[in-house]
Design an enzyme around this catalytic site. Structure first.
Site, PDB file in Angstrom:
ATOM      1  N   CYS A  57       0.832  -1.202   0.000  1.00 52.66           N
ATOM      2  CA  CYS A  57       0.000   0.000   0.000  1.00 52.66           C
ATOM      3  C   CYS A  57       0.874   1.262   0.000  1.00 52.66           C
ATOM      4  O   CYS A  57       1.545   1.544  -0.972  1.00 52.66           O
ATOM      5  CB  CYS A  57      -0.992  -0.034   1.160  1.00 52.66           C
ATOM      6  SG  CYS A  57      -2.323   1.188   1.000  1.00 52.66           S
ATOM      7  N   HIS A  61      -3.768  -5.067  -0.170  1.00 50.22           N
ATOM      8  CA  HIS A  61      -3.358  -5.582   1.149  1.00 50.22           C
ATOM      9  C   HIS A  61      -3.401  -7.105   1.142  1.00 50.22           C
ATOM     10  O   HIS A  61      -4.462  -7.699   1.331  1.00 50.22           O
ATOM     11  CB  HIS A  61      -4.295  -5.045   2.239  1.00 50.22           C
ATOM     12  CG  HIS A  61      -4.115  -3.598   2.529  1.00 50.22           C
ATOM     13  ND1 HIS A  61      -3.241  -3.129   3.481  1.00 50.22           N
ATOM     14  CD2 HIS A  61      -4.684  -2.504   1.969  1.00 50.22           C
ATOM     15  CE1 HIS A  61      -3.289  -1.808   3.510  1.00 50.22           C
ATOM     16  NE2 HIS A  61      -4.161  -1.406   2.592  1.00 50.22           N
ATOM     17  N   GLU A  77      -2.426  -9.108   3.375  1.00 48.35           N
ATOM     18  CA  GLU A  77      -2.807  -9.600   4.707  1.00 48.35           C
ATOM     19  C   GLU A  77      -4.313  -9.604   4.916  1.00 48.35           C
ATOM     20  O   GLU A  77      -4.810 -10.229   5.868  1.00 48.35           O
ATOM     21  CB  GLU A  77      -2.114  -8.777   5.795  1.00 48.35           C
ATOM     22  CG  GLU A  77      -2.689  -7.398   6.061  1.00 48.35           C
ATOM     23  CD  GLU A  77      -2.265  -6.328   5.075  1.00 48.35           C
ATOM     24  OE1 GLU A  77      -2.608  -5.161   5.305  1.00 48.35           O
ATOM     25  OE2 GLU A  77      -1.582  -6.664   4.076  1.00 48.35           O
TER      26      GLU A  77
END
EC number: 4.3.2.10
Length: 214
Positions: free
Chosen positions: A83, A193, A195
Site C-alpha cells: 500500500c 493488502h 494480509e
C-alpha cells in the site's frame, strides 16, 4: 536456521495484521515489528507496510530514521512494499498539495478522478475500497500458484504512475487501468493488502517468504 523477517515499524500501517499473516505462512520464522536498525540490517527479509497520508508517512519515516535502512534493505535482501509502502517508492505524490517521496523509482502518485463512471453510469466511490481483480503483467515468483485476475483487497485514493513501464508487475481496473504491483530485482511492492486478501494474499506472502531472487 530460522529466518528473520522485519516488519518496519514507523508508527503507521496495519502492522499487527501483517505480522500475524506472516507468522501464519512462516511458522518457523522470527517475525518482528521493529524500527531497530541493527535488527533490520540482520533480517533476511523486510516488509514495508503503510497506510494513511503520504506526508505523514514520509515524516514518520524520518522521525524513526528509517530512510537509509529502507534504501539499504531494498538493495540487499527480499523486500515487500504494501500500500503506502509502494507509493512512497516513487518521486512525488499529488497528496497534501504535493509531497516529495523516497524517489527510488521515477514517477508520480496520482489521485483517482472524482467523476470516474462505474458500470451503472454512476460515479465510482473514492477511496477505492474492496475486492478487485489483479491482472498479472508477467510471470514472477510471487505470483506462483495465484490465478491471473485473482481478487485482492484494496483501500486507497491514490495510485502509482511509474515512468518505467518495465516495473509493472500487475494492473487493476477501477474507472481506469492503474498499476497495482511493481517489481525490480529483489523488490516487489503492491497497492493491495495481501494480509486482508484471504487465500490469494496468504499465498503471495508465502511466496515472498520462500523467494530467492537471482
Amino acid at each position: 536456521m530460522e529466518q528473520k523477517i522485519a516488519v518496519l515499524d514507523y508508527g503507521m500501517g496495519n502492522l499487527r495484521s501483517v505480522s500475524k499473516a506472516l507468522e501464519h505462512v512462516a511458522p518457523d520464522a522470527e517475525v518482528r515489528v521493529t524500527d531497530d536498525h541493527e535488527w533490520i540490517r540482520a533480517a533476511d527479509r523486510v516488509v514495508f507496510p503503510g497506510q494513511g497520508a503520504a506526508r505523514d508517512c514520509m515524516a514518520a519515516i524520518g522521525q524513526h530514521h528509517l530512510n537509509r535502512e529502507v534504501r539499504e534493505a531494498m538493495k540487499s535482501k527480499p523486500f515487500l512494499g504494501i500500500c503506502m509502502g509502494l507509493q512512497v517508492l516513487l518521486t512525488f505524490s499529488e497528496e497534501n498539495a504535493g509531497t516529495e517521496l523516497l524517489g527510488i523509482f521515477p514517477g508520480q502518485v496520482m489521485r483517482f478522478a472524482a467523476d470516474m463512471p462505474g458500470d451503472n453510469g454512476m460515479p465510482l466511490k473514492i477511496p477505492h475500497m474492496g475486492w478487485s481483480r489483479v491482472r498479472q503483467s508477467h510471470s514472477h515468483p510471487l505470483w506462483e500458484g495465484i490465478a491471473d485476475e485473482a481478487r485482492f483487497y484494496f483501500v486507497h485514493s491514490y495510485h502509482v504512475v511509474p515512468e518505467d513501464s518495465s516495473l509493472v508487475a500487475a494492473t487493476t481496473d477501477y474507472g481506469i487501468e492503474f498499476v497495482s504491483a511493481i517489481s525490480s530485482g529483489n523488490l516487489f511492492a503492491v497497492q493491495f493488502h495481501p494480509e486482508k486478501s484471504a487465500d490469494a494474499g496468504l499465498r503471495l506472502l508465502k511466496n515472498f517468504v520462500n523467494w530467492k531472487p537471482e
